[in-house]
Enzyme design. Sequence first.
Site, mmCIF file in Angstrom:
data_model
loop_
_atom_site.group_PDB
_atom_site.id
_atom_site.type_symbol
_atom_site.label_atom_id
_atom_site.label_comp_id
_atom_site.label_asym_id
_atom_site.label_seq_id
_atom_site.Cartn_x
_atom_site.Cartn_y
_atom_site.Cartn_z
ATOM 1 C CE LYS A 34 -2.424 1.693 3.681
ATOM 2 N NZ LYS A 34 -2.435 3.161 3.776
ATOM 3 C CG ASP A 61 -5.123 4.505 1.185
ATOM 4 O OD1 ASP A 61 -6.240 4.827 0.770
ATOM 5 O OD2 ASP A 61 -4.860 4.386 2.399
ATOM 6 C CE LYS A 63 -7.987 6.973 3.593
ATOM 7 N NZ LYS A 63 -6.693 6.274 3.487
ATOM 8 C CG ASP A 66 -11.319 17.589 -7.125
ATOM 9 O OD1 ASP A 66 -12.195 18.379 -7.526
ATOM 10 O OD2 ASP A 66 -10.148 17.935 -6.895
ATOM 11 C CB THR A 131 -11.562 4.113 11.476
ATOM 12 O OG1 THR A 131 -10.294 4.342 10.880
ATOM 13 C CG2 THR A 131 -12.234 2.941 10.819
ATOM 14 N NE ARG A 223 1.601 1.238 13.443
ATOM 15 C CZ ARG A 223 0.732 1.925 14.181
ATOM 16 N NH1 ARG A 223 1.163 2.754 15.103
ATOM 17 N NH2 ARG A 223 -0.566 1.778 13.995
HETATM 18 O O1 C5P Z 1 0.683 -0.136 11.361
HETATM 19 P P1 C5P Z 1 -0.706 -0.548 11.108
HETATM 20 O O2 C5P Z 1 -0.887 -2.012 10.801
HETATM 21 O O3 C5P Z 1 -1.681 -0.050 12.146
HETATM 22 O O4 C5P Z 1 -1.043 0.229 9.731
HETATM 23 C C1 C5P Z 1 -2.263 0.242 9.185
HETATM 24 C C2 C5P Z 1 -2.295 0.937 7.859
HETATM 25 O O5 C5P Z 1 -3.654 0.996 7.470
HETATM 26 C C3 C5P Z 1 -1.785 2.367 7.832
HETATM 27 O O6 C5P Z 1 -1.263 2.612 6.516
HETATM 28 C C4 C5P Z 1 -3.024 3.175 8.045
HETATM 29 O O7 C5P Z 1 -2.979 4.449 7.457
HETATM 30 C C5 C5P Z 1 -4.068 2.333 7.347
HETATM 31 N N1 C5P Z 1 -5.430 2.532 7.829
HETATM 32 C C6 C5P Z 1 -5.789 2.323 9.141
HETATM 33 N N2 C5P Z 1 -7.081 2.511 9.544
HETATM 34 C C7 C5P Z 1 -7.984 2.879 8.676
HETATM 35 C C8 C5P Z 1 -7.644 3.094 7.343
HETATM 36 C C9 C5P Z 1 -6.343 2.914 6.956
HETATM 37 O O8 C5P Z 1 -4.967 1.974 9.959
HETATM 38 N N3 C5P Z 1 -9.220 3.013 9.070
#
Ligand code: C5P
Length: 244
Positions: A34, A61, A63, A66, A131, A223
């Site tokens: 992503k 991603d 988003k 427009d 979220t 992460r």
């Molecule tokens: O590190 P982690 O597993 O929490 O990363 C989640 C990824 O998913 C990040 O790129 C974050 O921006 C994305 N994301 C999220 N929650 C959302 C939408 C996207 O954590 N509701």
Amino acid sequence: MVAGRPEVIVALDYPDFESAWALVEQLPADTWYKVGLELFTRAGPPVVERLAGEGRNVFLDLKLHDIPNTVAGAVRSASRLGARLLTVHAAGGEAMLRAAADAAVEAAAAGNGSGAQAHSRLRLLAITVLTSLDDASLPAVFGRGATVEETVGRLAGLARESGIDGAVSSVRECRAIKLACGEEFMVVTPGIRLAGQDAQDQARVATPAVASAAGADYLVVGRTITKSEDPRTALETVRAAIDS
Ligand code: C5P
């Protein structure tokens, strides 16, 4: 993928190309990535072109939100870069969503995309309710009485009717979206943690197995893999946990 085992997408949440690529080089060639606003704003299209050019799968991603003509143009550009998945805000409305969906189909027909991605159409994913919004903050954005559950369902339905291929949602909303929009409507779920792992800043997390059981087609994992001392093994662990 739909009706199968969900695919893991590694979130390349890095500030520059070099850091992102240091991770990419450690992971198998079939890994999905992503590319989000942080990396794209700094490193730009070359990141996507390089990943796609080497046959890697990219979820872009951005988003998009427009007027229809502008979003359609951005969809065509993303398709030319070789991205496989791209996000658009469902709140952009039916005309914008239809323009985006039509642009993705036309771009595929025109043979856009590069390398191994040339024949895989760019699929579009709707963002319904971020979220970071909850029932308390939603009315200020979507009007009095709006709730997360109702708004997610309504916007996912609108996206589906407008030709969008799927949605991004938390695992919690995944099953409801599948029930409302059909099994073939793809659902991509972030907020994935291994059993017993710290949720960090994520409010609602789920394990790979729970996300899979809820019907998710793609799991976005950041992460857990990117901060691991051994990202390759971490990716394998997440993949194995889907079946556990
Ligand atoms: O590190 P982690 O597993 O929490 O990363 C989640 C990824 O998913 C990040 O790129 C974050 O921006 C994305 N994301 C999220 N929650 C959302 C939408 C996207 O954590 N509701």
